[in-house]
Design a protein around this motif. Sequence first.
Motif, mmCIF file in Angstrom:
data_model
loop_
_atom_site.group_PDB
_atom_site.id
_atom_site.type_symbol
_atom_site.label_atom_id
_atom_site.label_comp_id
_atom_site.label_asym_id
_atom_site.label_seq_id
_atom_site.Cartn_x
_atom_site.Cartn_y
_atom_site.Cartn_z
ATOM 1 N N MET A 1 -12.379 -0.962 9.257
ATOM 2 C CA MET A 1 -11.049 -1.479 9.452
ATOM 3 C C MET A 1 -10.155 -1.097 8.260
ATOM 4 O O MET A 1 -9.023 -0.711 8.457
ATOM 5 C CB MET A 1 -11.135 -2.992 9.620
ATOM 6 N N ASN A 2 -10.711 -1.224 7.073
ATOM 7 C CA ASN A 2 -9.983 -0.881 5.868
ATOM 8 C C ASN A 2 -9.644 0.613 5.857
ATOM 9 O O ASN A 2 -8.567 0.996 5.406
ATOM 10 C CB ASN A 2 -10.802 -1.282 4.646
ATOM 11 N N ASP A 3 -10.549 1.454 6.362
ATOM 12 C CA ASP A 3 -10.299 2.895 6.434
ATOM 13 C C ASP A 3 -9.148 3.205 7.389
ATOM 14 O O ASP A 3 -8.347 4.097 7.132
ATOM 15 C CB ASP A 3 -11.557 3.641 6.880
ATOM 16 N N ARG A 4 -9.100 2.494 8.499
ATOM 17 C CA ARG A 4 -8.007 2.710 9.467
ATOM 18 C C ARG A 4 -6.663 2.343 8.860
ATOM 19 O O ARG A 4 -5.667 3.032 9.067
ATOM 20 C CB ARG A 4 -8.252 1.880 10.724
ATOM 21 N N LEU A 5 -6.632 1.251 8.132
ATOM 22 C CA LEU A 5 -5.406 0.823 7.478
ATOM 23 C C LEU A 5 -4.981 1.839 6.418
ATOM 24 O O LEU A 5 -3.797 2.192 6.322
ATOM 25 C CB LEU A 5 -5.623 -0.563 6.849
ATOM 26 N N HIS A 6 -5.937 2.323 5.651
ATOM 27 C CA HIS A 6 -5.648 3.346 4.637
ATOM 28 C C HIS A 6 -5.146 4.637 5.296
ATOM 29 O O HIS A 6 -4.202 5.262 4.805
ATOM 30 C CB HIS A 6 -6.912 3.615 3.802
ATOM 31 N N LEU A 7 -5.761 5.036 6.401
ATOM 32 C CA LEU A 7 -5.342 6.237 7.126
ATOM 33 C C LEU A 7 -3.935 6.076 7.689
ATOM 34 O O LEU A 7 -3.117 7.003 7.626
ATOM 35 C CB LEU A 7 -6.339 6.543 8.246
ATOM 36 N N ALA A 8 -3.611 4.900 8.213
ATOM 37 C CA ALA A 8 -2.275 4.641 8.743
ATOM 38 C C ALA A 8 -1.238 4.690 7.629
ATOM 39 O O ALA A 8 -0.150 5.274 7.793
ATOM 40 C CB ALA A 8 -2.243 3.291 9.458
ATOM 41 N N ASP A 9 -1.557 4.123 6.474
ATOM 42 C CA ASP A 9 -0.640 4.160 5.327
ATOM 43 C C ASP A 9 -0.419 5.595 4.858
ATOM 44 O O ASP A 9 0.699 5.995 4.554
ATOM 45 C CB ASP A 9 -1.195 3.320 4.167
#
Length: 110
Positions: free
Chosen positions: A1-9
Amino acid sequence: MNDRLHLADRSLEVARELRAAAEETRRTLDASSELVRRSRVQSNSMAGSATLSDDVAPSQYLVECLIDAYEAAKDEPDVLTRNLLGQVLHHVGCRIARAFGPKAVGLATH
């Protein structure tokens, strides 16, 4: 989940950088277009003024000075200078011909 948020940012950051680059490119193109437009206007105005001066005969003093310069250049080893002065004399001679030739005084020639 944290990776998805980082990728979106990161994707949002890249999109902002691309938008900034596109805007800078647009400003550069606008400035270039303005320079081209000004250059065309200046070229057209210079061409118009050159045409006007071609219809007026040069002064006798100018012609005599150019002839003297051409004669003096004959003794110089610089061929380019002689050629340039010869071209200038030819140009001035054409102006004289246009100003005082048969066409200027309304004579029909064949």
